[in-house]
Design an enzyme around this catalytic site. Structure first.
Site, PDB file in Angstrom:
ATOM      1  N   TRP A 132      23.754 -28.730 -18.367  1.00  0.00           N
ATOM      2  CA  TRP A 132      24.393 -28.702 -17.047  1.00  0.00           C
ATOM      3  C   TRP A 132      23.596 -29.502 -16.026  1.00  0.00           C
ATOM      4  O   TRP A 132      22.369 -29.414 -15.945  1.00  0.00           O
ATOM      5  CB  TRP A 132      24.516 -27.262 -16.562  1.00  0.00           C
ATOM      6  CG  TRP A 132      24.914 -27.122 -15.123  1.00  0.00           C
ATOM      7  CD1 TRP A 132      24.112 -27.164 -14.025  1.00  0.00           C
ATOM      8  CD2 TRP A 132      26.236 -26.932 -14.625  1.00  0.00           C
ATOM      9  NE1 TRP A 132      24.831 -26.999 -12.884  1.00  0.00           N
ATOM     10  CE2 TRP A 132      26.156 -26.853 -13.211  1.00  0.00           C
ATOM     11  CE3 TRP A 132      27.496 -26.801 -15.233  1.00  0.00           C
ATOM     12  CZ2 TRP A 132      27.273 -26.656 -12.406  1.00  0.00           C
ATOM     13  CZ3 TRP A 132      28.618 -26.602 -14.414  1.00  0.00           C
ATOM     14  CH2 TRP A 132      28.492 -26.533 -13.026  1.00  0.00           C
ATOM     15  N   ASP A 174      23.861 -30.884  -8.226  1.00  0.00           N
ATOM     16  CA  ASP A 174      23.494 -31.684  -7.056  1.00  0.00           C
ATOM     17  C   ASP A 174      22.377 -32.692  -7.310  1.00  0.00           C
ATOM     18  O   ASP A 174      21.343 -32.347  -7.909  1.00  0.00           O
ATOM     19  CB  ASP A 174      23.011 -30.775  -5.928  1.00  0.00           C
ATOM     20  CG  ASP A 174      23.940 -29.623  -5.640  1.00  0.00           C
ATOM     21  OD1 ASP A 174      24.967 -29.495  -6.311  1.00  0.00           O
ATOM     22  OD2 ASP A 174      23.615 -28.837  -4.728  1.00  0.00           O
ATOM     23  N   GLN A 208      19.719 -30.863  -9.869  1.00  0.00           N
ATOM     24  CA  GLN A 208      19.871 -29.485 -10.313  1.00  0.00           C
ATOM     25  C   GLN A 208      20.237 -29.475 -11.796  1.00  0.00           C
ATOM     26  O   GLN A 208      21.190 -30.149 -12.216  1.00  0.00           O
ATOM     27  CB  GLN A 208      20.957 -28.791  -9.501  1.00  0.00           C
ATOM     28  CG  GLN A 208      20.650 -28.704  -8.004  1.00  0.00           C
ATOM     29  CD  GLN A 208      19.686 -27.589  -7.693  1.00  0.00           C
ATOM     30  OE1 GLN A 208      20.075 -26.442  -7.531  1.00  0.00           O
ATOM     31  NE2 GLN A 208      18.406 -27.910  -7.588  1.00  0.00           N
ATOM     32  N   SER A 266      18.771 -26.724  -4.230  1.00  0.00           N
ATOM     33  CA  SER A 266      18.721 -28.104  -3.735  1.00  0.00           C
ATOM     34  C   SER A 266      17.738 -28.296  -2.583  1.00  0.00           C
ATOM     35  O   SER A 266      17.365 -27.353  -1.888  1.00  0.00           O
ATOM     36  CB  SER A 266      20.110 -28.556  -3.314  1.00  0.00           C
ATOM     37  OG  SER A 266      20.927 -28.749  -4.438  1.00  0.00           O
ATOM     38  N   ARG A 298      20.174 -22.624   2.875  1.00  0.00           N
ATOM     39  CA  ARG A 298      19.697 -23.461   1.782  1.00  0.00           C
ATOM     40  C   ARG A 298      19.857 -24.963   2.051  1.00  0.00           C
ATOM     41  O   ARG A 298      20.472 -25.389   3.005  1.00  0.00           O
ATOM     42  CB  ARG A 298      20.427 -23.108   0.489  1.00  0.00           C
ATOM     43  CG  ARG A 298      21.941 -23.185   0.517  1.00  0.00           C
ATOM     44  CD  ARG A 298      22.515 -22.712  -0.825  1.00  0.00           C
ATOM     45  NE  ARG A 298      23.963 -22.691  -0.879  1.00  0.00           N
ATOM     46  CZ  ARG A 298      24.712 -21.625  -0.588  1.00  0.00           C
ATOM     47  NH1 ARG A 298      24.136 -20.513  -0.185  1.00  0.00           N
ATOM     48  NH2 ARG A 298      26.035 -21.684  -0.688  1.00  0.00           N
ATOM     49  N   ASP A 299      19.248 -25.732   1.142  1.00  0.00           N
ATOM     50  CA  ASP A 299      19.429 -27.178   1.008  1.00  0.00           C
ATOM     51  C   ASP A 299      18.831 -27.968   2.177  1.00  0.00           C
ATOM     52  O   ASP A 299      19.548 -28.657   2.920  1.00  0.00           O
ATOM     53  CB  ASP A 299      20.917 -27.537   0.855  1.00  0.00           C
ATOM     54  CG  ASP A 299      21.631 -26.688  -0.181  1.00  0.00           C
ATOM     55  OD1 ASP A 299      20.962 -26.218  -1.107  1.00  0.00           O
ATOM     56  OD2 ASP A 299      22.861 -26.506  -0.065  1.00  0.00           O
TER      57      ASP A 299
END
Length: 583
Positions: free
Chosen positions: A40, A43, A59, A103, A187-188
């Protein structure tokens, strides 16, 4: 030979000698888009250029083709086309990121040139916090090992909670408390930038009282961070913002700018990922007050600005200091089922890296595949000044139709009195494309390309245009129709659409990159982009065909068409024993 130069030379040799063998028997695995050998991927994270090497983190689940066990994988390149996969850079090993290393971004500190990663950790309580990581060995040009700061986490949702936040749009203030920012919606972090006061700034994607917000933090030393009184920007018309991005664009000349640049001929772009798409707005940013005044806010216009009107999400830009350009990466999800992903052993692709510039009118961005991609062009076929009568299909022979790069320009007849009337101000372009798909005949359109088509056209992906007459001007609709792309059942076959800001009395251009299960299209020299995933059963490999078509009643003319078969990009895994510099 200098150590760093030798490494780049060695990387070049390894990529040249060892081709991409992964997925050789898989018809949907791409040949020149970036993807890891297996499992898998989502991002893109922390892309950067440093000392001759491009770095892409992303990711990644090391164990399966489904989301979970999220780490930061790491690959390097010297040209953004051929890649070498390294060991993971960041893994979930600490209490503050044990449930996933989510992320974030990379920032290269001025002076010392040291890269620093800011990333979101999902901690042991499933609360999201921000953490720092730095290279273990700065003399390693591949930056293969990263270490986490002892002081992590450096930001948490409860830091500096403010009694009141006033939205930039003058609406009622948002009253905030500790509970206003949920611990799983924080987040991120973006690439950081410095204001005129030399203080670092970064924004975190979040929501306040259910509405999207870019939470602003500041730091003098990049370690101790304080939340600002107001978010950089917020919107009461959206939900949670993921993967925000904030960067300057030049109004003149049209070049890329460093993230901390802020001059008179500069606008700033704010991107937020929400509702499965990447939306952006353009405005003026004052680094002294941290006020961001936008031209048109999110969701305030029927023509909502998006990087891509198809399958494209959680994108990230970086400044390429070598070529003075800003480059955009975007995650392209699968459109098949989870069981299909498990069976094929992988999920997720990155878009072709795109250069990003402000359009000459200053109202939108334009994107274009990086020039380095052209090195993969092989056999070429071309057409010039070819009329396509209404209701006809023209086969483009001599090109590998499952792995190709096509550039075509269409010339239209005199439009006066020949165009369908429509009130496009209140119409969603995706809905318009769905109601008027490639099989619905019009006057001027649909015309364009049939990609990944079977010989009998049972399977086909149509990228096409239609021309309408609006209230005071002609309107160009660009569509990507996947409704007949595959005989497979469990496949999302959405039809995508966008309005294209071009003058149809001149020419209408289209560039389409076809790569087995990817169809990435750029209309009007990059004014509108649509990315699609398709999974044909018949039109695979050498059984795939390419056509130009016109199903409108009026003839159109191909003023120019050039198509190239594309070679495979080289993607290999790093092996320590190959490198004589490592003992």
């Amino acid at each position: 030979m200098k150590r760093s130069v030798y490494w780049i030379f060695l990387l070049h040799i390894i990529l040249f000698v060892h081709g991409n063998k992964a997925g050789a028997s898989q018809p949907y695995r791409t040949a020149y888009h970036f993807q890891p050998p297996k499992n898998w991927m989502n991002d893109p994270n922390g892309p950067m250029y440093r000392k001759g090497v491009y770095h892409l983190f992303y990711q990644y689940n090391p164990y399966a083709a489904v989301w979970g066990n999220i780490s930061w994988a790491h690959s390097v390149s010297y040209n953004l086309v051929d890649w070498m996969h390294l060991d993971n850079a960041i893994n979930p090993t600490e209490p503050y990121d044990i449930n996933g290393c989510f992320s974030g971004s990379a920032t290269i500190l001025p002076g010392v040139g040291k890269p620093v990663i800011l990333y979101t950790g999902n901690n042991f309580e499933n609360h999201q916090v921000q953490n720092l990581a730095v290279p273990k060995n700065m003399s390693d040009p591949l930056l293969r090992e990263w270490v986490k700061l002892d002081r992590n986490p450096v930001m948490a949702p409860v830091n500096g909670i403010n009694p009141m936040i006033t939205p930039d749009n003058g609406a009622n203030p948002m009253m905030t408390s500790v509970n206003d920012i949920k611990p799983d919606m924080f987040r991120d972090p973006t690439t950081a930038w410095q204001g005129s006061d030399k203080i670092w700034r970064v924004i975190i994607g979040s929501q306040i009282n259910g509405h999207g917000a870019a939470i602003l933090y500041k730091s003098k030393d990049f370690v101790s961070w304080t939340r600002s009184r107001n978010p950089l920007h917020s919107s009461v018309k959206t939900g949670m913002w993921e993967c925000p991005d904030f960067y300057p664009v030049s109004t003149r000349p049209r070049i890329g700018l460093h993230s901390s640049f802020n001059g008179r001929k500069t606008k700033h772009v704010l991107k937020a990922s929400f509702s499965d798409h990447d939306y952006y707005i353009i405005g003026n940013y004052d680094s002294k007050t941290d006020r961001y005044n936008v031209d048109v806010d999110f969701m305030d216009s029927i023509r909502q600005l998006r990087y891509d009107y198809g399958m494209f999400y959680a994108s990230k830009t970086f400044y390429d200091s070598d070529k003075k350009r800003r480059i955009l990466w975007g995650w392209v999800t699968e459109a098949d089922s989870k069981s299909d992903d498990i069976e094929k052993g992988w999920s997720g692709i990155q878009s072709i890296p795109r250069t990003v510039l402000l359009d000459k009118k200053g109202k939108q961005l334009v994107q274009w595949p990086i020039r380095e991609l052209e090195k993969l062009r092989a056999r070429e076929v071309s057409l010039h000044n070819k009329e396509i009568k209404g209701g006809t299909v023209l086969k483009i022979s001599g090109v590998t139709a499952s792995q190709a790069d096509i550039e075509v320009s269409f010339q239209l007849p005199n439009l006066e009195g020949r165009v369908e009337l429509m009130d496009t101000k209140s119409v969603d372009p995706q809905q318009l494309c769905s109601e008027n798909n490639s099989s619905v005949k019009g006057v001027l359109g649909p015309f364009g390309l049939l990609a990944l088509a079977s010989k009998d056209l049972t399977e086909q992906t149509a990228i096409f245009f239609r021309i309408f007459k609006g209230h005071d001007k002609y309107v160009v609709l660009m569509c990507s129709d996947q409704s007949r792309s595959s005989l497979k059942g469990e496949v999302d076959k959405k039809i995508f659409g966008a309005f294209l800001d071009v003058d149809p009395t001149q020419k209408i251009s289209l560039r389409t990159l076809i790569d087995h299960s990817m169809v990435e299209s750029f209309g009007g020299e990059g004014k509108a982009c649509i990315t699609a995933r398709v999974y044909p059963e018949l039109a695979i490999d050498n059984k795939s065909h390419l056509y130009a078509f016109n199903y409108g009643t009026e003839s159109v003319r191909i003023s120019s068409l050039r198509a190239w078969s594309m070679k495979k990009a080289r993607m290999v895994e790093f092996r320590e024993e190959r490198n004589p510099l490592i003992n």
